[in-house]
Write a protein that holds these residues in place. Structure first.
Motif, PDB file in Angstrom:
ATOM      1  N   GLN A   5      -9.586   2.991  -0.845  1.00  0.00           N
ATOM      2  CA  GLN A   5      -9.368   2.747  -2.209  1.00  0.00           C
ATOM      3  C   GLN A   5      -8.768   1.585  -2.902  1.00  0.00           C
ATOM      4  O   GLN A   5      -9.070   0.968  -3.606  1.00  0.00           O
ATOM      5  CB  GLN A   5      -8.518   3.976  -2.774  1.00  0.00           C
ATOM      6  N   ASN A   6      -8.027   1.041  -1.780  1.00  0.00           N
ATOM      7  CA  ASN A   6      -7.259  -0.328  -2.209  1.00  0.00           C
ATOM      8  C   ASN A   6      -8.002  -1.627  -1.793  1.00  0.00           C
ATOM      9  O   ASN A   6      -7.698  -2.502  -2.141  1.00  0.00           O
ATOM     10  CB  ASN A   6      -5.875  -0.216  -1.501  1.00  0.00           C
ATOM     11  N   VAL A   7      -9.180  -1.282  -0.909  1.00  0.00           N
ATOM     12  CA  VAL A   7      -9.774  -2.604  -0.499  1.00  0.00           C
ATOM     13  C   VAL A   7     -10.734  -2.766  -1.464  1.00  0.00           C
ATOM     14  O   VAL A   7     -11.275  -4.143  -1.647  1.00  0.00           O
ATOM     15  CB  VAL A   7     -10.456  -2.171   0.919  1.00  0.00           C
ATOM     16  N   LEU A  62       4.686  11.870   6.671  1.00  0.00           N
ATOM     17  CA  LEU A  62       4.533  12.785   7.558  1.00  0.00           C
ATOM     18  C   LEU A  62       3.393  13.680   7.473  1.00  0.00           C
ATOM     19  O   LEU A  62       2.866  14.280   8.411  1.00  0.00           O
ATOM     20  CB  LEU A  62       5.803  13.615   7.600  1.00  0.00           C
ATOM     21  N   SER A  63       3.197  14.027   6.193  1.00  0.00           N
ATOM     22  CA  SER A  63       1.912  15.363   5.899  1.00  0.00           C
ATOM     23  C   SER A  63       0.769  14.512   6.067  1.00  0.00           C
ATOM     24  O   SER A  63      -0.251  15.356   5.707  1.00  0.00           O
ATOM     25  CB  SER A  63       2.148  15.738   4.506  1.00  0.00           C
ATOM     26  N   ALA A  64       0.752  13.234   5.768  1.00  0.00           N
ATOM     27  CA  ALA A  64      -0.661  12.590   5.885  1.00  0.00           C
ATOM     28  C   ALA A  64      -1.462  12.736   7.006  1.00  0.00           C
ATOM     29  O   ALA A  64      -0.862  12.365   8.067  1.00  0.00           O
ATOM     30  CB  ALA A  64      -0.422  11.012   5.087  1.00  0.00           C
ATOM     31  N   THR A  65      -2.767  12.953   6.785  1.00  0.00           N
ATOM     32  CA  THR A  65      -3.740  13.196   7.920  1.00  0.00           C
ATOM     33  C   THR A  65      -4.377  11.674   8.070  1.00  0.00           C
ATOM     34  O   THR A  65      -4.075  10.798   7.150  1.00  0.00           O
ATOM     35  CB  THR A  65      -4.682  14.081   7.520  1.00  0.00           C
ATOM     36  N   PRO A  66      -4.927  11.340   9.298  1.00  0.00           N
ATOM     37  CA  PRO A  66      -5.646  10.121   9.373  1.00  0.00           C
ATOM     38  C   PRO A  66      -6.663   9.983   8.292  1.00  0.00           C
ATOM     39  O   PRO A  66      -6.631   8.763   7.826  1.00  0.00           O
ATOM     40  CB  PRO A  66      -5.912  10.172  10.766  1.00  0.00           C
ATOM     41  N   GLN A  67      -7.306  11.001   7.852  1.00  0.00           N
ATOM     42  CA  GLN A  67      -8.340  10.810   6.696  1.00  0.00           C
ATOM     43  C   GLN A  67      -7.728  10.383   5.604  1.00  0.00           C
ATOM     44  O   GLN A  67      -8.182   9.664   4.738  1.00  0.00           O
ATOM     45  CB  GLN A  67      -9.016  12.380   6.671  1.00  0.00           C
ATOM     46  N   ASP A  68      -6.501  11.044   5.165  1.00  0.00           N
ATOM     47  CA  ASP A  68      -5.666  10.618   4.131  1.00  0.00           C
ATOM     48  C   ASP A  68      -5.743   9.151   4.161  1.00  0.00           C
ATOM     49  O   ASP A  68      -5.752   8.255   2.948  1.00  0.00           O
ATOM     50  CB  ASP A  68      -4.305  11.197   3.902  1.00  0.00           C
ATOM     51  N   MET A  69      -4.849   8.738   5.015  1.00  0.00           N
ATOM     52  CA  MET A  69      -4.578   7.196   5.234  1.00  0.00           C
ATOM     53  C   MET A  69      -5.662   6.345   5.305  1.00  0.00           C
ATOM     54  O   MET A  69      -5.721   5.386   4.281  1.00  0.00           O
ATOM     55  CB  MET A  69      -3.960   7.150   6.452  1.00  0.00           C
ATOM     56  N   GLU A  70      -6.817   6.734   5.550  1.00  0.00           N
ATOM     57  CA  GLU A  70      -8.182   5.968   5.641  1.00  0.00           C
ATOM     58  C   GLU A  70      -8.508   6.029   3.946  1.00  0.00           C
ATOM     59  O   GLU A  70      -9.239   5.086   3.695  1.00  0.00           O
ATOM     60  CB  GLU A  70      -9.345   6.524   6.545  1.00  0.00           C
ATOM     61  N   LYS A  71      -8.538   7.122   3.262  1.00  0.00           N
ATOM     62  CA  LYS A  71      -8.937   7.263   2.064  1.00  0.00           C
ATOM     63  C   LYS A  71      -8.079   6.242   1.274  1.00  0.00           C
ATOM     64  O   LYS A  71      -8.596   5.401   0.418  1.00  0.00           O
ATOM     65  CB  LYS A  71      -8.764   8.505   1.430  1.00  0.00           C
ATOM     66  N   VAL A  72      -7.040   6.070   1.538  1.00  0.00           N
ATOM     67  CA  VAL A  72      -5.809   5.236   0.445  1.00  0.00           C
ATOM     68  C   VAL A  72      -6.187   3.774   0.881  1.00  0.00           C
ATOM     69  O   VAL A  72      -6.413   3.098  -0.035  1.00  0.00           O
ATOM     70  CB  VAL A  72      -4.403   5.600   0.709  1.00  0.00           C
ATOM     71  N   LEU A 107       0.809  -1.126  -0.089  1.00  0.00           N
ATOM     72  CA  LEU A 107      -0.111   0.135   0.238  1.00  0.00           C
ATOM     73  C   LEU A 107       0.886   1.327   0.008  1.00  0.00           C
ATOM     74  O   LEU A 107       0.616   2.194  -0.753  1.00  0.00           O
ATOM     75  CB  LEU A 107      -0.932  -0.033   1.181  1.00  0.00           C
ATOM     76  N   THR A 108       1.856   1.195   0.840  1.00  0.00           N
ATOM     77  CA  THR A 108       2.708   2.522   0.855  1.00  0.00           C
ATOM     78  C   THR A 108       3.319   2.649  -0.249  1.00  0.00           C
ATOM     79  O   THR A 108       3.545   3.633  -0.841  1.00  0.00           O
ATOM     80  CB  THR A 108       4.025   2.082   2.022  1.00  0.00           C
ATOM     81  N   ARG A 109       3.859   1.599  -1.238  1.00  0.00           N
ATOM     82  CA  ARG A 109       4.428   1.890  -2.642  1.00  0.00           C
ATOM     83  C   ARG A 109       3.624   2.716  -3.506  1.00  0.00           C
ATOM     84  O   ARG A 109       4.055   3.142  -4.319  1.00  0.00           O
ATOM     85  CB  ARG A 109       4.888   0.537  -2.872  1.00  0.00           C
TER      86      ARG A 109
END
Length: 75
Positions: free
Chosen positions: A72-74, A59-69, A47-49
């Protein structure tokens, strides 16, 4: 930032030996992925790649950004 029970801020203070002289924000995608592996978070590497360009991206990602990503991949 806490993601899936992991406090990423606290982990940033213990970088891999090979990366200790480079600020996390300057790490490459591969260094970030290696760091995840080092801390038992290897299940996030694929997922990180897909969305991390550097340590600054994470570092700049918000928890919302991480949940969105994540969502999207699920689907």
């Amino acid at each position: 930032i806490t993601y899936s029970g992991h406090n990423l801020q606290s982990l940033l203070y213990f970088p891999s030996i090979s990366d200790k002289n480079t600020p996390f924000s300057k790490w490459t995608k591969e260094q970030v992925c290696g760091w995840l592996e080092d801390y038992g978070l290897g299940h996030y590497v694929n997922l990180t790649r897909q969305w991390v360009e550097s340590g600054q991206t994470l570092l700049s990602a918000t928890p919302q950004d991480m949940e969105k990503v994540k969502h999207q991949n699920v689907h």
